[in-house]
Design a protein around this motif. Structure first.
Motif, PDB file in Angstrom:
ATOM      1  N   MET A   1       0.828  -1.207   0.000  1.00  0.00           N
ATOM      2  CA  MET A   1       0.000   0.000   0.000  1.00  0.00           C
ATOM      3  C   MET A   1       0.870   1.268   0.000  1.00  0.00           C
ATOM      4  SD  MET A   1      -2.994   1.281  -0.082  1.00  0.00           S
ATOM      5  CE  MET A   1      -4.043  -0.127   0.279  1.00  0.00           C
ATOM      6  N   LEU A   2       1.858   1.257   0.924  1.00  0.00           N
ATOM      7  CA  LEU A   2       2.738   2.428   1.043  1.00  0.00           C
ATOM      8  C   LEU A   2       3.459   2.687  -0.289  1.00  0.00           C
ATOM      9  CD1 LEU A   2       3.925   4.579   2.954  1.00  0.00           C
ATOM     10  CD2 LEU A   2       5.720   2.963   3.525  1.00  0.00           C
ATOM     11  N   LYS A   3       3.897   1.574  -0.904  1.00  0.00           N
ATOM     12  CA  LYS A   3       4.630   1.697  -2.164  1.00  0.00           C
ATOM     13  C   LYS A   3       3.746   2.358  -3.237  1.00  0.00           C
ATOM     14  CE  LYS A   3       7.235  -1.264  -5.262  1.00  0.00           C
ATOM     15  NZ  LYS A   3       7.447  -2.653  -5.668  1.00  0.00           N
ATOM     16  N   VAL A   4       2.481   1.945  -3.254  1.00  0.00           N
ATOM     17  CA  VAL A   4       1.541   2.491  -4.244  1.00  0.00           C
ATOM     18  C   VAL A   4       1.360   3.991  -4.029  1.00  0.00           C
ATOM     19  CG1 VAL A   4      -0.867   2.441  -5.037  1.00  0.00           C
ATOM     20  CG2 VAL A   4       0.318   0.313  -4.510  1.00  0.00           C
ATOM     21  N   LEU A   5       1.186   4.378  -2.756  1.00  0.00           N
ATOM     22  CA  LEU A   5       0.971   5.798  -2.439  1.00  0.00           C
ATOM     23  C   LEU A   5       2.206   6.641  -2.753  1.00  0.00           C
ATOM     24  CD1 LEU A   5      -1.030   5.641   0.932  1.00  0.00           C
ATOM     25  CD2 LEU A   5      -1.900   6.176  -1.318  1.00  0.00           C
ATOM     26  N   VAL A   6       3.387   6.088  -2.402  1.00  0.00           N
ATOM     27  CA  VAL A   6       4.630   6.839  -2.669  1.00  0.00           C
ATOM     28  C   VAL A   6       4.807   7.004  -4.180  1.00  0.00           C
ATOM     29  CG1 VAL A   6       7.147   6.779  -2.487  1.00  0.00           C
ATOM     30  CG2 VAL A   6       5.749   6.130  -0.532  1.00  0.00           C
ATOM     31  N   LYS A   7       4.508   5.937  -4.912  1.00  0.00           N
ATOM     32  CA  LYS A   7       4.635   6.000  -6.373  1.00  0.00           C
ATOM     33  C   LYS A   7       3.706   7.086  -6.933  1.00  0.00           C
ATOM     34  CE  LYS A   7       4.619   3.056 -10.424  1.00  0.00           C
ATOM     35  NZ  LYS A   7       4.120   1.829 -11.020  1.00  0.00           N
ATOM     36  N   LYS A   8       2.499   7.140  -6.377  1.00  0.00           N
ATOM     37  CA  LYS A   8       1.521   8.156  -6.805  1.00  0.00           C
ATOM     38  C   LYS A   8       2.072   9.570  -6.541  1.00  0.00           C
ATOM     39  CE  LYS A   8      -1.677   9.927  -4.214  1.00  0.00           C
ATOM     40  NZ  LYS A   8      -1.616  11.364  -4.499  1.00  0.00           N
ATOM     41  N   PRO A 110      -4.685   2.842   6.379  1.00  0.00           N
ATOM     42  CA  PRO A 110      -4.381   3.425   7.701  1.00  0.00           C
ATOM     43  C   PRO A 110      -3.870   4.859   7.549  1.00  0.00           C
ATOM     44  CG  PRO A 110      -3.427   1.240   7.481  1.00  0.00           C
ATOM     45  CD  PRO A 110      -3.938   1.618   6.137  1.00  0.00           C
ATOM     46  N   THR A 111      -4.308   5.740   8.461  1.00  0.00           N
ATOM     47  CA  THR A 111      -3.893   7.148   8.408  1.00  0.00           C
ATOM     48  C   THR A 111      -2.368   7.262   8.395  1.00  0.00           C
ATOM     49  OG1 THR A 111      -5.828   7.557   9.770  1.00  0.00           O
ATOM     50  CG2 THR A 111      -4.307   9.383   9.502  1.00  0.00           C
ATOM     51  N   GLY A 112      -1.743   6.403   9.185  1.00  0.00           N
ATOM     52  CA  GLY A 112      -0.275   6.435   9.273  1.00  0.00           C
ATOM     53  C   GLY A 112       0.372   6.173   7.927  1.00  0.00           C
ATOM     54  N   THR A 113      -0.232   5.302   7.139  1.00  0.00           N
ATOM     55  CA  THR A 113       0.339   4.981   5.819  1.00  0.00           C
ATOM     56  C   THR A 113       0.228   6.184   4.886  1.00  0.00           C
ATOM     57  OG1 THR A 113      -0.432   2.725   6.152  1.00  0.00           O
ATOM     58  CG2 THR A 113       0.262   3.299   3.934  1.00  0.00           C
ATOM     59  N   ILE A 114      -0.921   6.868   4.934  1.00  0.00           N
ATOM     60  CA  ILE A 114      -1.102   8.065   4.087  1.00  0.00           C
ATOM     61  C   ILE A 114      -0.063   9.115   4.475  1.00  0.00           C
ATOM     62  CG2 ILE A 114      -2.686   9.945   3.467  1.00  0.00           C
ATOM     63  CD1 ILE A 114      -5.000   8.025   4.164  1.00  0.00           C
ATOM     64  N   MET A 115       0.057   9.305   5.802  1.00  0.00           N
ATOM     65  CA  MET A 115       0.987  10.333   6.283  1.00  0.00           C
ATOM     66  C   MET A 115       2.430   9.974   5.926  1.00  0.00           C
ATOM     67  SD  MET A 115       1.235  11.874  10.083  1.00  0.00           S
ATOM     68  CE  MET A 115       2.723  11.037  10.512  1.00  0.00           C
ATOM     69  N   THR A 116       2.754   8.681   6.088  1.00  0.00           N
ATOM     70  CA  THR A 116       4.122   8.257   5.773  1.00  0.00           C
ATOM     71  C   THR A 116       4.428   8.476   4.289  1.00  0.00           C
ATOM     72  OG1 THR A 116       3.889   6.578   7.483  1.00  0.00           O
ATOM     73  CG2 THR A 116       5.747   6.331   5.991  1.00  0.00           C
ATOM     74  N   ALA A 117       3.455   8.155   3.438  1.00  0.00           N
ATOM     75  CA  ALA A 117       3.665   8.347   1.993  1.00  0.00           C
ATOM     76  C   ALA A 117       3.917   9.819   1.679  1.00  0.00           C
ATOM     77  CB  ALA A 117       2.454   7.845   1.225  1.00  0.00           C
ATOM     78  N   ARG A 118       3.135  10.696   2.300  1.00  0.00           N
ATOM     79  CA  ARG A 118       3.328  12.146   2.095  1.00  0.00           C
ATOM     80  C   ARG A 118       4.709  12.566   2.610  1.00  0.00           C
ATOM     81  NH1 ARG A 118      -1.195  12.881  -0.858  1.00  0.00           N
ATOM     82  NH2 ARG A 118      -3.139  13.108   0.256  1.00  0.00           N
ATOM     83  N   LEU A 119       5.083  12.008   3.783  1.00  0.00           N
ATOM     84  CA  LEU A 119       6.362  12.415   4.377  1.00  0.00           C
ATOM     85  C   LEU A 119       7.550  11.924   3.554  1.00  0.00           C
ATOM     86  CD1 LEU A 119       5.783  12.062   8.227  1.00  0.00           C
ATOM     87  CD2 LEU A 119       5.887  14.125   6.862  1.00  0.00           C
ATOM     88  N   ILE A 120       7.404  10.756   2.941  1.00  0.00           N
ATOM     89  CA  ILE A 120       8.508  10.271   2.089  1.00  0.00           C
ATOM     90  C   ILE A 120       8.718  11.248   0.934  1.00  0.00           C
ATOM     91  CG2 ILE A 120       9.150   8.441   0.446  1.00  0.00           C
ATOM     92  CD1 ILE A 120       7.934   6.429   2.438  1.00  0.00           C
ATOM     93  N   ASN A 121       7.610  11.764   0.416  1.00  0.00           N
ATOM     94  CA  ASN A 121       7.684  12.759  -0.651  1.00  0.00           C
ATOM     95  C   ASN A 121       8.414  14.027  -0.165  1.00  0.00           C
ATOM     96  OD1 ASN A 121       7.025  14.090  -3.073  1.00  0.00           O
ATOM     97  ND2 ASN A 121       5.255  15.036  -2.095  1.00  0.00           N
ATOM     98  N   VAL A 162      21.479  14.120   8.597  1.00  0.00           N
ATOM     99  CA  VAL A 162      21.135  15.511   8.230  1.00  0.00           C
ATOM    100  C   VAL A 162      19.804  15.555   7.484  1.00  0.00           C
ATOM    101  CG1 VAL A 162      21.816  17.496   6.820  1.00  0.00           C
ATOM    102  CG2 VAL A 162      23.516  16.329   8.193  1.00  0.00           C
ATOM    103  N   THR A 163      19.603  14.613   6.569  1.00  0.00           N
ATOM    104  CA  THR A 163      18.357  14.651   5.791  1.00  0.00           C
ATOM    105  C   THR A 163      17.139  14.354   6.682  1.00  0.00           C
ATOM    106  OG1 THR A 163      18.785  12.380   5.088  1.00  0.00           O
ATOM    107  CG2 THR A 163      19.371  14.125   3.540  1.00  0.00           C
ATOM    108  N   VAL A 164      17.329  13.487   7.678  1.00  0.00           N
ATOM    109  CA  VAL A 164      16.218  13.211   8.606  1.00  0.00           C
ATOM    110  C   VAL A 164      15.960  14.434   9.495  1.00  0.00           C
ATOM    111  CG1 VAL A 164      15.421  11.761  10.524  1.00  0.00           C
ATOM    112  CG2 VAL A 164      16.521  10.714   8.564  1.00  0.00           C
ATOM    113  N   ILE A 165      17.048  15.118   9.904  1.00  0.00           N
ATOM    114  CA  ILE A 165      16.866  16.351  10.701  1.00  0.00           C
ATOM    115  C   ILE A 165      16.067  17.376   9.882  1.00  0.00           C
ATOM    116  CG2 ILE A 165      18.100  18.361  11.669  1.00  0.00           C
ATOM    117  CD1 ILE A 165      20.285  16.386  12.577  1.00  0.00           C
TER     118      ILE A 165
END
Lengths: 532, 234
Positions: A1-8, A110-121, A162-165
């Motif tokens: 699921m996460l992969k699909v959202l990140v790809k989107k 899951p809300t967390g998955t949506i948020m994680t996908a946005r955050l990866i972006n 640094v990138t995580v900070i």
């Protein structure tokens, strides 16, 4: 699921580079490679080149003094400032304001998955900006001091830390912006003002950076000892890059814990903020007398309303509106002194000061890219203009004109200020004003042409056309490149024909190019707009 | 008022509208029905000058939408199925924007805004940003913006979706009044009962082709429109 959202998410960011909206097809591999190469060249060439020079200025000296850690601290700090600055509004827009939030939240994800996908972006974009400083930082250090396995692994860890900070800072600032937006009326202006204060501080630091570099290099020993004594964590942080396993371990674990905590906190508030959709204070309508506007003024008024309604649009595409008057005031206060100093330095090439001033005015004007995302920002509303009895010519001209008005007014103020500072002939004084004005005409039409030729109509976050579209990237960096060429040609050979003539030739060039582009807008551009 | 001749529109290999011809006279309410994806929206958008079509001709009040789009658009109003209006404007600003584009004098527009906003009970919300409007309120705003400039031809895509029963009733009355005054209305709908009661003429489209058209009596005979539609669809 996460992969699909990140790809989107990623597909949306780079949609313009992958998809041809005119032909309604995926671009060919050759086209994709060309666009991505151009994008990388612009980012790496302009920002990367600047930070590579900065890295070389620090690295050798600090390493020889046994203060490699200070080098990493300075460069990492720069990367954090750059990455967080570039990502904060992206966080707010893509995390909380995305138009498909409602759709995704209604699906069994899951809300967390949506948020994680946005955050990866957000992470990837922040990393892209930060990498222009981080990669030169590591590469220069490894070249100057030699590469060992410890330096390599700890260097990579430092890069990740640094990138995580940056991600954490972007999230915190984005969350604050979201909270402000939920509570305040006129939030676009308040967000702009708060951001301008931040940007002001940023540029203050930026313009002082040479002084700071010199001061740090001259007093590196004292500063180093002070940091070591009073802010040991910073010392430890800088030591990661030098290959210090213990420092790398401590910060890796520490950053992971902090990131986990932040993620938990954000997940708790995400649904509330994303579902709020902004608050609108209740305004009661009272009838007022209105005056009829001409069709063109109505279109121009619509463009002004669009621009002033969005803090993202104002901040990312209208920074020149603020920077030009600031520079003008700076000229009034310190311009005389600066003019004399620079005039002495560049006395070998006659008239070079006027060229430097012109370059500065044009570069600051290039920070305005109002016209470039304007067509894309019509998005799903495009049917309104297409169904109204207005020509594509009028629509596109109104977009270009807004760019010109909002750039030329502060530019004229700046030019008046410059007149009080410079020593030049009447012809040179006139051309000093004419050239930047023609440049603005050129960039306004070029931005509109690029925006019409490379539209990005299907976006879920407005930050996508505003910040990530090819049209905006080419308009801004293209402007910078034109200015660099303009200055370089003068310094190399152009001065031989005289400053006023040189400025006149470029003014004619910009005017002619702007006129050709305007004619394109009136004909092919209007047809392209109708076909969107 | 509206003359569609051999309209063909393709999206890549798919033909969305295939050789469609239709004439709408002044005073007619013309219903356009068909299943999802039959080509109704494509036809309406082509008539409104939003979509460029591949073959055929569309004439509005004697002018070609291809050759003289501005003249045609001055005579028409279009309301899409999903009223994506300018969310950064307030309702009143949006109406004034539309009125400016159609060069409606200030006093006339104010009188019309007052009248229609009162009818749709939208007056107190006109100062609110469109972003704060519900779907139904946006639909009402779109209807007011269409009527504000007194177009000769009004084209609507599913105009009753999102409207409350009172507003739906009001819109039907306004449609009839508009046509009685010499205007014409071309609208798509899935609500066959509404089409049956309201329309003077009806056109049924299937897979991009017009399969039946004419007055309501000609199309349905003694059956209900629903029965005829379902029979034609099978």
């Amino acid at each position: 699921m996460l992969k699909v959202l990140v790809k989107k998410q990623i597909t949306e960011v780079f949609r313009n580079y992958l998809y041809n909206p005119k032909k309604n097809t995926i671009r060919s591999k050759g086209e994709i490679a060309t666009y991505l190469t151009l994008f990388i060249l612009l980012i790496v060439g302009v920002l990367g080149g600047m930070f590579t020079m900065m890295a070389y200025a620090f690295c050798g000296i600090l390493y020889e003094m046994g203060m490699g850690w200070l080098y990493f601290l300075i460069m990492s700090g720069t990367a954090v400032a750059l990455g967080a600055f570039g990502s904060v509004f992206n966080t707010y827009s893509s995390l909380y304001m995305a138009k498909d939030n409602d759709l995704l939240l209604s699906l069994p994800i899951p809300t967390g998955t949506i948020m994680t996908a946005r955050l990866i972006n957000v992470y990837l974009l922040g990393t892209m900006y930060a990498s222009t400083a981080l990669i030169p930082m590591l590469a220069v250090y490894w070249i100057v001091t030699g590469l060992t396995p410890a330096k390599l692994i700890c260097g990579i860890l430092l890069y990740l830390i640094v990138t995580v900070i940056i991600l954490m800072l972007s999230c915190m600032l984005g969350w604050i912006v979201a909270k402000i937006s939920m509570r305040l009326k006129g939030r676009s202006y308040i967000t702009v003002l708060a951001s301008l204060a931040f940007i002001g501080g940023y540029y203050f630091f930026y313009f002082k950076v040479n002084d700071y570099i010199n001061a740090i290099l001259e007093n590196a020993g004292t500063y180093g000892e002070n940091i070591k004594g009073n802010a040991y964590l910073l010392y430890l942080f800088g030591n990661i890059g030098t290959g210090d396993w213990a420092a790398a371990g401590i910060f890796t674990v520490g950053t992971a814990i902090l990131a986990g905590l932040l993620w938990t906190l954000m997940q708790r508030s995400f649904l509330k903020i994303a579902a709020a959709g902004g608050s609108f204070g209740k305004k009661v309508y009272t009838e007022k007398t209105v005056s009829q506007k001409s069709i063109f003024n109505a279109l121009l008024g619509k463009e002004i309303a669009r621009f002033t309604s969005s803090s993202n649009y104002m901040l990312n595409c209208g920074l020149g509106i603020v920077m030009l008057p600031v520079f003008g005031i700076y000229l009034l206060i310190k311009g005389g002194e600066m003019y004399q100093t620079l005039n002495t330095v560049f006395s070998v090439i006659p008239g070079s000061m006027l060229i430097i001033f012109c370059t500065a005015f044009c570069t600051l004007s290039s920070m305005n890219t109002i016209a470039a995302p304007s067509v894309s920002l019509e998005g799903k509303n495009i049917w309104v203009l297409q169904s109204l009895p207005v020509s594509g010519r009028q629509i596109l001209r109104s977009k270009a004109l807004l760019h010109m008005i909002l750039t030329m007014i502060p530019l004229l103020f700046c030019l008046i200020c410059a007149q009080t500072v410079i020593t030049a002939s009447a012809a040179e004084r006139i051309m000093l004003c004419v050239l930047p004005v023609t440049f603005v005409f050129f960039t306004a039409t070029a931005g509109t042409v690029l925006g019409t030729s490379m539209p990005q109509m299907n976006w879920t976050s407005e930050i996508s056309p505003i910040k990530q579209s090819i049209a905006v990237v080419i308009t801004m960096f293209g402007g910078f490149i034109f200015n660099a060429v303009f200055a370089a040609v003068y310094m190399i050979a152009g001065h031989q024909i005289g400053t006023a003539v040189y400025l006149l030739l470029w003014s004619i060039l910009y005017s002619a190019a702007g006129y050709v582009l305007l004619k394109w807008l009136d004909t092919k551009g209007a047809a392209a707009f109708a076909a969107l | 008022m509206l003359k569609i001749e051999h309209l063909t529109k393709r999206y890549g290999d798919k033909t969305a509208v295939d050789d469609l011809s239709l004439h709408i006279q002044p005073g007619e309410i013309y219903g356009f029905i068909g299943h999802n994806g039959a080509g109704k929206t494509t036809t309406l958008k082509s008539c409104a000058g939003i979509l460029q079509f591949d073959e055929g001709e569309i004439m509005i009040n004697g002018s070609s939408i291809k050759k003289d789009p501005i003249k045609c658009k001055k005579d028409l109003a279009y309301i899409p199925d999903n009223p994506d209006l300018y969310e950064y404007m307030s309702g009143i600003r949006y109406l004034n924007f539309i009125a400016d584009i159609f060069e409606i004098p200030a006093d006339i527009r104010q009188e019309k805004i007052r009248r229609y906003a009162d009818l749709f009970e939208l007056t107190k919300d006109l100062a609110q940003p469109v972003a704060a409007y519900s779907h139904g309120m946006k639909q009402k705003l779109a209807v007011i913006s269409a009527w504000i400039h007194s177009p000769k031809l009004i084209m609507m895509d599913e105009p009753f979706v999102g409207l409350d029963p009172k507003a739906s009733h009001l819109l039907k009355e306004m449609m009839r009044e508009h046509c009685d005054a010499g205007g014409a209305i071309f609208f798509s709908t899935h609500v066959l009962e509404v089409a049956e009661k309201l329309c003077d003429k009806v056109a049924i489209i299937k897979q991009g082709r017009l399969i039946r058209t004419g007055s309501m009596e000609e199309v349905k005979g003694d059956d209900s429109l629903e029965e005829v539609f379902l029979e034609l669809e099978d």
